[in-house]
Design a protein around this motif. Structure first.
Motif, PDB file in Angstrom:
ATOM      1  N   LYS A 155       2.278   6.587  -6.847  1.00 11.94           N
ATOM      2  CA  LYS A 155       1.163   7.468  -7.281  1.00 11.94           C
ATOM      3  C   LYS A 155       1.723   8.917  -7.165  1.00 11.94           C
ATOM      4  N   ASP A 160       2.173   1.593  -3.416  1.00 15.22           N
ATOM      5  CA  ASP A 160       1.271   2.113  -4.506  1.00 15.22           C
ATOM      6  C   ASP A 160       1.286   3.861  -4.239  1.00 15.22           C
ATOM      7  N   ASP A 161       1.234   4.201  -3.034  1.00 12.10           N
ATOM      8  CA  ASP A 161       1.168   5.570  -2.739  1.00 12.10           C
ATOM      9  C   ASP A 161       2.163   6.377  -3.202  1.00 12.10           C
ATOM     10  N   SER A 186       0.689  -1.245  -0.076  1.00 10.69           N
ATOM     11  CA  SER A 186       0.099   0.149  -0.176  1.00 10.69           C
ATOM     12  C   SER A 186       0.860   1.270  -0.044  1.00 10.69           C
ATOM     13  N   GLN A 187       1.774   1.328   1.000  1.00  9.58           N
ATOM     14  CA  GLN A 187       2.923   2.369   0.801  1.00  9.58           C
ATOM     15  C   GLN A 187       3.662   2.701  -0.389  1.00  9.58           C
TER      16      GLN A 187
END
Length: 192
Positions: free
Chosen positions: A11, A7-8, A4-5
């Motif tokens: 982004k 992916d952030d 998740s980190q």
């Protein structure tokens, strides 16, 4: 959680890259020795640097002006630099700053219109000074002649008429200056 980190981060990196790639201003990231680490399309176009083959090339290979050489030397000493270059009939303000983590960042902004406006303001100020001085000298001359008793009483009406016309001319000039000032500030011209 790590995915998740990641992916952030991807982004955020994508958003940052999109902004940099679409900036109108030129942006160049340099290493400590003045070689190009990254460049956006605007800077590439301005400096004639191919975007597909810039990594590791020296900025001075593309822009050899004295200002650029001095800026690179200042950046090597961890000092900021600011200068203007002219290319293709346009003027660009170059802002170069060292980065605390090493290397430096150079921002290029087109200031052609700004410099032209400054030149017009200087010329306008010189013209206004001249235009205001002429009627003032005329008024002063006629008033001095009358004050010193050089003029005959029969000449007074003519002198007074001339002083009156020159004073009206001064008022008109000042009103024009005020109107131009309002226009320059983007305001509506006040009406009385």
């Amino acid at each position: 959680q790590i995915k998740s980190q990641m992916d952030d981060l991807k982004k955020m990196q994508s958003e940052f890259s999109t902004i940099i790639q679409n900036m109108r201003e030129g942006l160049v990231l340099l290493s400590n020795d003045g070689s190009i680490l990254s460049i956006n399309p605007s800077a590439g176009l301005l400096l004639g640097i191919p975007l597909d083959n810039y990594a590791g090339k020296y900025l001075l290979n593309y822009e050899r002006g004295e200002e650029m050489r001095t800026a690179i030397e200042q950046l090597a000493q961890k000092k900021s630099a600011e200068f203007i270059i002219t290319k293709g009939g346009r003027s660009y303000r170059m802002l170069a700053n060292p980065v605390t983590t090493g290397g430096s960042l150079m921002l290029m902004m087109d200031v052609t219109e700004q410099l032209a406006a400054e030149q017009l303001r200087r010329e306008f100020s010189a013209n206004v000074s001249h235009e205001l001085k002429t009627p003032l000298q005329s008024i002063l001359g006629y008033a001095e002649i009358m004050k010193n008793g050089i003029a005959k009483p029969a000449d007074f009406p003519r002198f007074i008429e001339r002083i009156y016309r020159e004073a009206q001319r001064l008022i008109a000039l000042v009103e024009d200056i005020i109107s131009l000032s309002h226009l320059d500030e983007g305001e509506d011209i006040p009406t009385e």
